[in-house]
Scaffold this motif. Structure first.
Motif, PDB file in Angstrom:
ATOM      1  N   ALA A 170       0.794  -1.229   0.000  1.00 21.19           N
ATOM      2  CA  ALA A 170       0.000   0.000   0.000  1.00 21.19           C
ATOM      3  C   ALA A 170       0.829   1.283   0.000  1.00 21.19           C
ATOM      4  N   PRO A 171       1.454   1.616  -1.135  1.00 21.87           N
ATOM      5  CA  PRO A 171       2.248   2.851  -1.188  1.00 21.87           C
ATOM      6  C   PRO A 171       1.369   4.084  -0.979  1.00 21.87           C
ATOM      7  N   GLU A 172       1.891   5.024  -0.198  1.00 17.63           N
ATOM      8  CA  GLU A 172       1.066   6.196   0.129  1.00 17.63           C
ATOM      9  C   GLU A 172       1.465   7.424  -0.693  1.00 17.63           C
ATOM     10  N   ASN A 173       2.759   7.723  -0.693  1.00 17.19           N
ATOM     11  CA  ASN A 173       3.162   8.944  -1.417  1.00 17.19           C
ATOM     12  C   ASN A 173       3.859   8.589  -2.742  1.00 17.19           C
ATOM     13  N   THR A 174       4.220   9.628  -3.492  1.00 18.51           N
ATOM     14  CA  THR A 174       4.803   9.405  -4.830  1.00 18.51           C
ATOM     15  C   THR A 174       6.096   8.597  -4.743  1.00 18.51           C
ATOM     16  N   LEU A 175       6.921   8.903  -3.734  1.00 22.19           N
ATOM     17  CA  LEU A 175       8.183   8.178  -3.600  1.00 22.19           C
ATOM     18  C   LEU A 175       7.931   6.675  -3.430  1.00 22.19           C
ATOM     19  N   GLN A 176       6.956   6.329  -2.614  1.00 20.98           N
ATOM     20  CA  GLN A 176       6.650   4.916  -2.391  1.00 20.98           C
ATOM     21  C   GLN A 176       6.046   4.280  -3.653  1.00 20.98           C
ATOM     22  N   LYS A 177       5.276   5.081  -4.386  1.00 14.40           N
ATOM     23  CA  LYS A 177       4.688   4.554  -5.623  1.00 14.40           C
ATOM     24  C   LYS A 177       5.780   4.291  -6.668  1.00 14.40           C
ATOM     25  N   ILE A 178       6.773   5.177  -6.679  1.00 14.35           N
ATOM     26  CA  ILE A 178       7.910   4.959  -7.594  1.00 14.35           C
ATOM     27  C   ILE A 178       8.610   3.644  -7.224  1.00 14.35           C
ATOM     28  N   GLN A 179       8.759   3.414  -5.929  1.00 15.02           N
ATOM     29  CA  GLN A 179       9.412   2.177  -5.492  1.00 15.02           C
ATOM     30  C   GLN A 179       8.539   0.954  -5.783  1.00 15.02           C
ATOM     31  N   TRP A 180       7.226   1.130  -5.701  1.00 17.17           N
ATOM     32  CA  TRP A 180       6.300   0.036  -6.037  1.00 17.17           C
ATOM     33  C   TRP A 180       6.546  -0.395  -7.486  1.00 17.17           C
ATOM     34  N   CYS A 181       6.655   0.613  -8.341  1.00 15.19           N
ATOM     35  CA  CYS A 181       6.906   0.365  -9.753  1.00 15.19           C
ATOM     36  C   CYS A 181       8.285  -0.293  -9.939  1.00 15.19           C
ATOM     37  N   GLU A 182       9.260   0.235  -9.241  1.00 12.65           N
ATOM     38  CA  GLU A 182      10.626  -0.274  -9.335  1.00 12.65           C
ATOM     39  C   GLU A 182      10.698  -1.750  -8.940  1.00 12.65           C
ATOM     40  N   TYR A 183      10.034  -2.109  -7.829  1.00 12.59           N
ATOM     41  CA  TYR A 183      10.075  -3.490  -7.351  1.00 12.59           C
ATOM     42  C   TYR A 183       9.472  -4.442  -8.382  1.00 12.59           C
ATOM     43  N   LEU A 184       8.340  -4.039  -8.974  1.00 12.02           N
ATOM     44  CA  LEU A 184       7.694  -4.918  -9.958  1.00 12.02           C
ATOM     45  C   LEU A 184       8.629  -5.182 -11.134  1.00 12.02           C
ATOM     46  N   LEU A 185       9.253  -4.119 -11.618  1.00 10.08           N
ATOM     47  CA  LEU A 185      10.172  -4.270 -12.744  1.00 10.08           C
ATOM     48  C   LEU A 185      11.396  -5.090 -12.350  1.00 10.08           C
ATOM     49  N   LYS A 253       7.629  -2.675   3.538  1.00  5.43           N
ATOM     50  CA  LYS A 253       7.386  -1.232   3.638  1.00  5.43           C
ATOM     51  C   LYS A 253       8.613  -0.481   3.130  1.00  5.43           C
ATOM     52  N   PRO A 254       8.445   0.389   2.173  1.00  9.44           N
ATOM     53  CA  PRO A 254       9.603   1.126   1.638  1.00  9.44           C
ATOM     54  C   PRO A 254       9.834   2.423   2.414  1.00  9.44           C
ATOM     55  N   PRO A 255      10.995   3.052   2.233  1.00  8.58           N
ATOM     56  CA  PRO A 255      11.217   4.366   2.865  1.00  8.58           C
ATOM     57  C   PRO A 255      10.151   5.361   2.433  1.00  8.58           C
ATOM     58  N   LYS A 256       9.758   6.200   3.392  1.00  9.57           N
ATOM     59  CA  LYS A 256       8.671   7.146   3.116  1.00  9.57           C
ATOM     60  C   LYS A 256       9.167   8.476   2.559  1.00  9.57           C
ATOM     61  N   ASN A 257      10.395   8.840   2.955  1.00 16.45           N
ATOM     62  CA  ASN A 257      10.884  10.147   2.494  1.00 16.45           C
ATOM     63  C   ASN A 257      12.247   9.997   1.811  1.00 16.45           C
ATOM     64  N   LEU A 258      12.650  11.079   1.147  1.00 28.23           N
ATOM     65  CA  LEU A 258      13.872  11.027   0.346  1.00 28.23           C
ATOM     66  C   LEU A 258      15.113  10.742   1.178  1.00 28.23           C
ATOM     67  N   LYS A 259      15.111  11.256   2.415  1.00 26.52           N
ATOM     68  CA  LYS A 259      16.288  11.065   3.274  1.00 26.52           C
ATOM     69  C   LYS A 259      16.468   9.570   3.585  1.00 26.52           C
ATOM     70  N   ASP A 260      15.369   8.917   3.965  1.00 27.68           N
ATOM     71  CA  ASP A 260      15.450   7.490   4.276  1.00 27.68           C
ATOM     72  C   ASP A 260      15.741   6.669   3.023  1.00 27.68           C
ATOM     73  N   PRO A 391       5.048   7.116 -15.280  1.00 27.06           N
ATOM     74  CA  PRO A 391       5.886   8.203 -15.816  1.00 27.06           C
ATOM     75  C   PRO A 391       6.850   8.774 -14.770  1.00 27.06           C
ATOM     76  N   ALA A 392       6.384   8.876 -13.522  1.00 28.46           N
ATOM     77  CA  ALA A 392       7.262   9.406 -12.466  1.00 28.46           C
ATOM     78  C   ALA A 392       8.457   8.477 -12.273  1.00 28.46           C
ATOM     79  N   TYR A 393       8.196   7.177 -12.333  1.00 31.25           N
ATOM     80  CA  TYR A 393       9.299   6.205 -12.192  1.00 31.25           C
ATOM     81  C   TYR A 393      10.280   6.359 -13.358  1.00 31.25           C
ATOM     82  N   VAL A 394       9.721   6.404 -14.570  1.00 33.42           N
ATOM     83  CA  VAL A 394      10.571   6.465 -15.772  1.00 33.42           C
ATOM     84  C   VAL A 394      11.432   7.727 -15.757  1.00 33.42           C
ATOM     85  N   ILE A 395      10.816   8.848 -15.375  1.00 32.89           N
ATOM     86  CA  ILE A 395      11.542  10.124 -15.442  1.00 32.89           C
ATOM     87  C   ILE A 395      12.506  10.279 -14.261  1.00 32.89           C
TER      88      ILE A 395
END
Lengths: 421, 218
Positions: A170-185, A253-260, A391-395
């Motif tokens: 259950a990704p919540e923010n854009t960063l987590q959604k990018i990681q969701w995409c990354e993991y699938l690929l 659970k992936p990191p929630k923010n850019l620092k983590d 697109p966010a993942y790709v870019i």
């Protein structure tokens, strides 16, 4: 035509990426990713290690998912190893054990904070199971996972570890959604790698090891905070097989923010580099087949290429032009009003770089093919988390990874002594 | 022991055939991209050269019309003529950016462009002197060599700004290293040496600030 170093570097990066994408697409066309469906016919004892450090709030969910595995309870032993948590993890674990007396959960404690590898080895020494599994305390596993993973061992004596499909819960923010995409690929790619014995890392959550083999090669070793990578390299060095399946799922659970995110990736990439230095003899070694000749060089060079690419291109196309612009702007006393007054959109077809346009189109097409296949075989919908995710993942992802690689190289070159390995 | 251990090991294969096919495919795509780029760059060059040729024909037509019909040059509306000339300026600049300042095609194109500039300059100068039009004319002699003229790029940018700011300013930029006898005459006329600016027939050497240029315009 004058060609700059940055242009040459971009071409090299493009050619290498193109070559790898085509190579894996050919592998996919030749071998596919689906493994033969195997039914579980026997239920051997399975030992599960759950290393815990400050996982209050998460640990109960993790233990729930283990207890709810559709697997005979008397064939499961769960070692929860508390690595001197400073929160109430201990209380939560002991409370859990009291409430679930029907399940064999063993609580262990380290005397001092010793790291994940130490906790896992502690469980490994006590484990009685034919198979050994490690599950991070921030991950949960689907009930049928063991039933889908264990049968593969009965058909291959050299199979050392079976890897589940890891997804973001259950990704919540854009960063987590990018990681969701990354993991699938990544896991789709990993299933392709698995087809030609090229898996280079068995991830921490719920990789199922044949205990006998794991013990024979020396268990889990301290390895630059990336023990899962090191043990995979060691298995590959000893010519064992690592198998990626796509039908058993584990959620993390992936990191929630850019620092983590930066910290996590910095640790992974740094560990990758340092472990590769330790196992450098395997790189470009024919003895290890495709793993030595293709996969390890790719992993090793990707960091250098990322740093080189971002370094050169950002200097050539961003920093240098920006500096020139600022310098020029100073000549007109930063008076932009004239440009705004005369601003008009104009199209000049002469300005189009057709070569780069062609390369871009090919990349987008191949990328889309990979993305669609990855989503299909991981049973996810492309727009499940909105239209912006892919697109966010790709870019952004390549750029984010390159920034982390720059940090890793900086740390390795200038902060080596300060690293707390 | 190691021999026995090896006996049970996974047989490590090299997908040589796949390596080869992947290489052929990627090399083919890469070469198609390169060839496409080269072909289309060639067609861009042809387009710009044809455009320049058309412009020369047009300016010659004006000359001949003027001579034959004794038309009054002062009735001439400069806007359309100027718009086309600006188009050529942009095209030359784009091609220089794409192919590089040392490219032979670019140098040839710039030589021809310099002649068109001189022609345009003469025309505008005629309008200014014979018809009393309120025009400011700037000739800018520059060099693309960084070590020869470190301020040239900045001066060029500043002149671009002046051109945008004032409607009645005409700026002609000449690469002083282009070898052409007509351009040579112009350089001799103004005794060009390094970065040289000729503002309304007054010659200055070296970088000139925004305020200095604006002072000389009025």
């Amino acid at each position: 035509m004058e060609i700059s170093y940055a242009q040459i570097l971009i071409w090299i990066a493009y050619f290498v990426s193109l070559y790898l994408v085509i190579f894996w697409l050919l592998t996919f066309l030749e071998k596919g990713v689906w493994l033969k469906k195997r039914r579980i016919e026997r239920f051997p004892l399975v030992s599960v290690a759950v290393p815990v450090w400050n996982e209050e709030g998460n640990i109960s969910l993790t233990l729930d998912s283990l207890v709810n595995l559709n697997y005979p309870r008397d064939k499961l032993e769960i070692f929860v190893v508390n690595d001197c948590s400073t929160d109430n993890s201990k209380g939560e674990i002991l409370n859990y054990i009291q409430n679930y007396k029907g399940v064999n959960i063993i609580y262990l404690e380290n005397e001092v904070n010793s790291g994940k590898y130490f906790s896992v080895n502690k469980a490994l020494r006590l484990a009685n199971g034919e198979f050994f599994v490690c599950l991070d305390a921030d991950s949960v596993v689907e009930p049928e996972a063991l039933n889908k993973m264990l049968p593969h061992f009965d058909y291959d004596d050299q199979l050392a570890v079976v890897l589940p499909l890891m997804k973001i819960a259950a990704p919540e923010n854009t960063l987590q959604k990018i990681q969701w995409c990354e993991y699938l690929l990544n896991f789709f790619y990993k299933s392709l790698m698995s087809m030609i014995d090229c898996v280079h890392v068995a991830p921490g959550p719920f990789s199922v090891y044949k205990k006998e083999i794991l013990v024979k090669i020396g268990g889990i070793r301290k390895a630059h905070h990336t023990e899962d990578f090191e043990v995979s390299l060691r298995l590959q060095r000893n010519h064992y097989r690592l198998l990626q399946v796509l039908d058993a799922e584990v959620y993390t659970k992936p990191p929630k923010n850019l620092k983590d995110f930066y910290r996590q990736r910095n640790r992974w990439y740094k560990g990758t580099m340092l472990n590769l230095f330790d196992y450098k003899r395997m790189i470009f070694s024919k003895k290890y087949g495709d793993f030595g000749m293709l996969q390890l060089p790719r992993v090793f060079l990707s960091g250098f290429l990322a740093v080189g690419l971002i370094g050169f291109t950002s200097y050539r196309y961003i920093l240098k032009p920006l500096w020139k612009k600022i310098w020029n702007w100073s000549a007109i006393n930063f008076d932009f009003s004239v440009w705004f007054q005369n601003f008009h959109l104009s199209f000049n077809w002469l300005k189009i770089n057709y070569m780069n346009g062609f390369f871009f189109l090919v990349s987008i097409t191949l990328g889309l093919i990979i993305v669609l296949y990855a989503y299909k075989f991981t049973r996810e919908k492309v727009f499940k988390y909105g239209f912006i995710t892919v697109p966010a993942y790709v870019i952004l992802y390549g750029f984010m990874a390159s920034i982390v690689w720059c940090g890793v190289f900086f740390d390795l070159l200038f902060k080596r002594k300060k690293l707390k390995w | 022991m190691y021999v026995i251990f090896c006996f049970f090991m996974v047989e490590r294969a090299l997908s040589k055939k796949r390596y080869f096919i992947a290489f052929i495919f990627s090399a083919a795509i890469f070469l198609i991209g390169l060839l496409l780029g080269l072909l289309l760059t060639g067609s861009k060059l042809e387009f710009v050269e044809k455009y320049q040729q058309d412009f020369r024909t047009q300016s010659m037509t004006f000359d001949i019309q003027g001579a034959l019909l004794e038309e009054d040059i002062c009735d001439f509306q400069v806007e359309e003529f100027d718009r086309e000339f600006n188009m050529i300026t942009e095209q030359v600049s784009v091609m220089e950016g794409e192919l590089g300042k040392y490219d032979e095609d670019v140098l040839r194109m710039k030589e021809y462009y310099s002649l068109l500039e001189i022609r345009h300059w003469m025309f505008i100068k005629g309008l200014k002197e014979d018809c009393g039009r309120d025009y400011n004319i700037i000739l800018f002699f520059y060099s693309n060599e960084e070590e020869e003229c470190s301020d040239c790029e900045m001066q060029g940018y500043l002149l671009g700004y002046i051109n945008q700011k004032y409607d009645n300013v005409f700026i002609y930029s000449f690469d002083k290293n282009i070898q052409n006898s007509a351009l040579g005459l112009l350089k001799d006329k103004y005794n060009v040496n390094g970065l040289t600016l000729v503002i309304n027939d007054r010659v200055s050497y070296g970088f000139m600030e925004k305020e200095e240029i604006e002072d000389k315009l009025y």
